[in-house]
Design a protein around this motif. Structure first.
Motif, short mmCIF file in Angstrom:
data_model
loop_
_atom_site.label_atom_id
_atom_site.label_comp_id
_atom_site.label_asym_id
_atom_site.label_seq_id
_atom_site.Cartn_x
_atom_site.Cartn_y
_atom_site.Cartn_z
N ASP A 146 0.83 -1.21 0.00
CA ASP A 146 0.00 0.00 0.00
C ASP A 146 0.86 1.26 0.00
N ASP A 147 1.89 1.27 0.83
CA ASP A 147 2.80 2.42 0.85
C ASP A 147 3.40 2.63 -0.53
N LEU A 148 3.84 1.51 -1.13
CA LEU A 148 4.47 1.61 -2.46
C LEU A 148 3.48 2.18 -3.48
N LEU A 149 2.26 1.69 -3.47
CA LEU A 149 1.27 2.15 -4.45
C LEU A 149 1.01 3.64 -4.30
N ARG A 150 0.94 4.10 -3.04
CA ARG A 150 0.74 5.54 -2.80
C ARG A 150 1.89 6.37 -3.36
N ILE A 151 3.11 5.87 -3.16
CA ILE A 151 4.29 6.61 -3.64
C ILE A 151 4.30 6.64 -5.17
N ILE A 152 4.00 5.50 -5.78
CA ILE A 152 3.99 5.45 -7.25
C ILE A 152 2.95 6.43 -7.80
N GLU A 153 1.78 6.42 -7.16
CA GLU A 153 0.71 7.33 -7.57
C GLU A 153 1.21 8.77 -7.65
N ARG A 154 1.95 9.16 -6.60
CA ARG A 154 2.44 10.54 -6.56
C ARG A 154 3.39 10.83 -7.74
N TYR A 155 4.31 9.89 -8.02
CA TYR A 155 5.28 10.16 -9.08
C TYR A 155 4.65 10.07 -10.47
N VAL A 156 3.67 9.22 -10.61
CA VAL A 156 2.96 9.16 -11.90
C VAL A 156 2.27 10.50 -12.13
N GLN A 157 1.64 11.03 -11.06
CA GLN A 157 0.96 12.32 -11.20
C GLN A 157 1.95 13.45 -11.49
N GLU A 158 3.15 13.35 -10.91
CA GLU A 158 4.16 14.38 -11.18
C GLU A 158 4.69 14.30 -12.60
N TYR A 160 6.67 11.72 -14.03
CA TYR A 160 7.89 10.95 -14.31
C TYR A 160 7.63 9.94 -15.42
N ARG A 161 8.62 9.76 -16.31
CA ARG A 161 8.41 9.01 -17.55
C ARG A 161 8.45 7.50 -17.37
N ARG A 162 9.00 7.04 -16.26
CA ARG A 162 8.89 5.62 -15.94
C ARG A 162 9.15 5.41 -14.46
N ILE A 163 8.61 4.32 -13.97
CA ILE A 163 8.74 4.00 -12.56
C ILE A 163 9.65 2.78 -12.44
N LYS A 164 10.67 2.91 -11.58
CA LYS A 164 11.52 1.75 -11.29
C LYS A 164 11.31 1.39 -9.83
N ILE A 165 11.05 0.11 -9.58
CA ILE A 165 10.95 -0.31 -8.19
C ILE A 165 12.05 -1.32 -7.87
N LYS A 166 12.55 -1.21 -6.67
CA LYS A 166 13.58 -2.13 -6.21
C LYS A 166 12.90 -3.43 -5.80
N ILE A 167 13.53 -4.55 -6.15
CA ILE A 167 12.98 -5.85 -5.73
C ILE A 167 14.06 -6.68 -5.04
N LYS A 168 13.61 -7.69 -4.31
CA LYS A 168 14.49 -8.70 -3.71
C LYS A 168 13.62 -9.93 -3.47
N PRO A 169 14.22 -11.10 -3.23
CA PRO A 169 13.39 -12.28 -2.98
C PRO A 169 12.41 -11.98 -1.84
N GLY A 170 11.13 -12.24 -2.06
CA GLY A 170 10.12 -11.94 -1.05
C GLY A 170 9.44 -10.59 -1.29
N TRP A 171 10.04 -9.75 -2.10
CA TRP A 171 9.43 -8.44 -2.47
C TRP A 171 9.57 -8.34 -3.99
N ASP A 172 8.86 -9.21 -4.71
CA ASP A 172 9.03 -9.19 -6.15
C ASP A 172 7.73 -9.50 -6.90
#
Ligand SMILES: O=C(O)CCC(=O)c1ccccc1C(=O)O
Ligand SMILES: [Mg+2]
Length: 371
Positions: A146-158, A160-172
């Motif tokens: 949920d936190d991530l989705l809120r943050i992405i929402e903000r940058y999409v609205q600003e 930004y031309r693409r969104i990069k998210i950090k991943i790791k095993p268990g968060w992918d």
């Protein structure tokens, strides 16, 4: 009339990040780095920024190893003879193995000085040809989806031309699935910072269903062999970051089919001249590139903007606005992003003024070196 560097000042700066940045290898609360000021005989100053972090998590260099390499090896080489063109430093520094971030910090200051002496903006001195660049944003690992989705929402609205998210095993896979459900069309990519091995191939293949622009550095930081095996089995393009330290590395990775995209970081590859060579090799081989980020303060950010004007930088980079990271940056004006683009500055050199007052506020210690 070559450049005669008379003095160099190394400053150790600390700046608080607005919010912590978490990757698969660790978390950053603040930024600690070396700022390089090189002065010529006319009193002009050129600026460079080391992107080495305090701990050797991303690569083997640190703030302290950079200070050591610069003080004990690179400055004596710099002071040895005048410099006709900054591209000479690549050769001059080649007697020192590796230590790319230390070399790039010095080379960057000399490029700025060179461009200022020629009255040229740095991007023109590099052969760039854009007056605007497109940028994306890199978002760290969060406490919840949920936190991530809120943050992405903000940058999409600003914008930004693409969104990069950090991943790791268990968060992918589960995270990407939710992001895609919520943002079906946003240009999206992931960065694993070497958190996986070939044993995780099924997990990585599971990402193929989400139309990602690319998967950045899934495997080991020095690997190009396993990445080739993986790329052959993935539809999603692999982008290499940590594995590419030089134009030679890029050539070999392309030949092996280890990636279809390369992230160029000036510091990781030893400077702007090497970054240009990687850009050129990639261009000849139809491999698009983009400019990576290392949570740079204003000086490093300005160098990133300049290199991004080269024409094979066709994908949005990680150069977000100063205000994304800092309450107050060290340059005037700060880097601003409008509709996901940065207007390339036309003033000579890096194109921004260094705010010396602000630099003093962030400086914990400094040392001057004379030719
Ligand atoms: O906003 C930025 O500067 C990019 C942030 C980023 O992704 C990053 C930050 C620190 C270390 C490594 C990386 C990376 O690209 O792998
Ligand atoms: Mg990366």
């Amino acid at each position: 009339m070559g450049i005669k560097v008379k003095r160099v000042i190394l400053r150790h700066l600390q700046m608080e990040l607005k919010s912590p940045f978490t990757t698969s290898f660790g978390s950053f609360q603040k930024k600690e780095f070396i700022l390089v000021e090189a002065m010529d005989e006319d009193g002009l100053s050129g600026w460079g920024e080391s992107v080495a972090f305090p701990s050797p998590w991303y690569n083997e260099e640190t703030v302290k190893t950079n200070w050591h390499m610069i003080e004990d090896f690179l400055l004596p080489l710099l002071f040895q003879a005048p410099i006709a063109h900054p591209e000479e430093l690549r050769q001059r520094f080649s007697v020192i193995r590796k230590n790319q971030m230390a070399k790039a910090a010095i080379e960057g200051a000399i490029w700025d000085l060179f461009a200022k002496r020629q009255q040229l903006p740095l991007h023109k001195a590099l052969g760039g040809n854009k007056n605007r660049i497109e940028v994306g944003v890199s978002i760290g690992i969060q406490k919840s989806i949920d936190d991530l989705l809120r943050i992405i929402e903000r940058y999409v609205q600003e914008g930004y031309r693409r969104i990069k998210i950090k991943i790791k095993p268990g968060w992918d896979v589960e995270v990407v699935r939710e992001v895609r459900r919520r943002f079906p069309d946003v240009p999206l990519m992931v960065d694993a910072n070497s958190a996986y091995s070939l044993e995780d191939i099924d997990r990585l293949k599971a990402l193929d269903e989400f139309q990602l622009m690319m998967i950045e550095q899934p495997l080991a930081p020095d690997d190009i062999v396993d990445h080739a095996t993986l790329q052959a089995q993935l539809n999603t393009p692999i982008c290499l970051d940590e594995s590419i330290h030089s134009a030679e590395d890029a050539r070999k990775a392309i030949q092996l089919g280890s990636c279809r995209i390369i992230n160029i970081k000036i510091g990781r590859v030893g400077g702007l001249a090497e970054a240009k060579r990687i850009h050129d090799i990639c261009k000849e081989n139809d491999i698009p590139v983009w400019c990576g980020g290392m949570l740079e303060a204003g000086v490093g950010r300005a160098h990133n903007i300049a290199i991004t004007t080269l024409d094979n930088f066709t994908l949005p980079g990680d150069t977000a606005a100063s205000s994304h990271y800092w309450t107050k940056d060290i340059i005037v004006p700060e880097v601003t992003v409008h509709h996901g683009t940065i207007t390339v500055p036309e003033k000579p050199g890096i194109g921004y003024d260094v705010d010396r007052q602000q630099v003093d506020i962030y400086t914990s210690y400094a040392k001057m070196y004379h030719a």
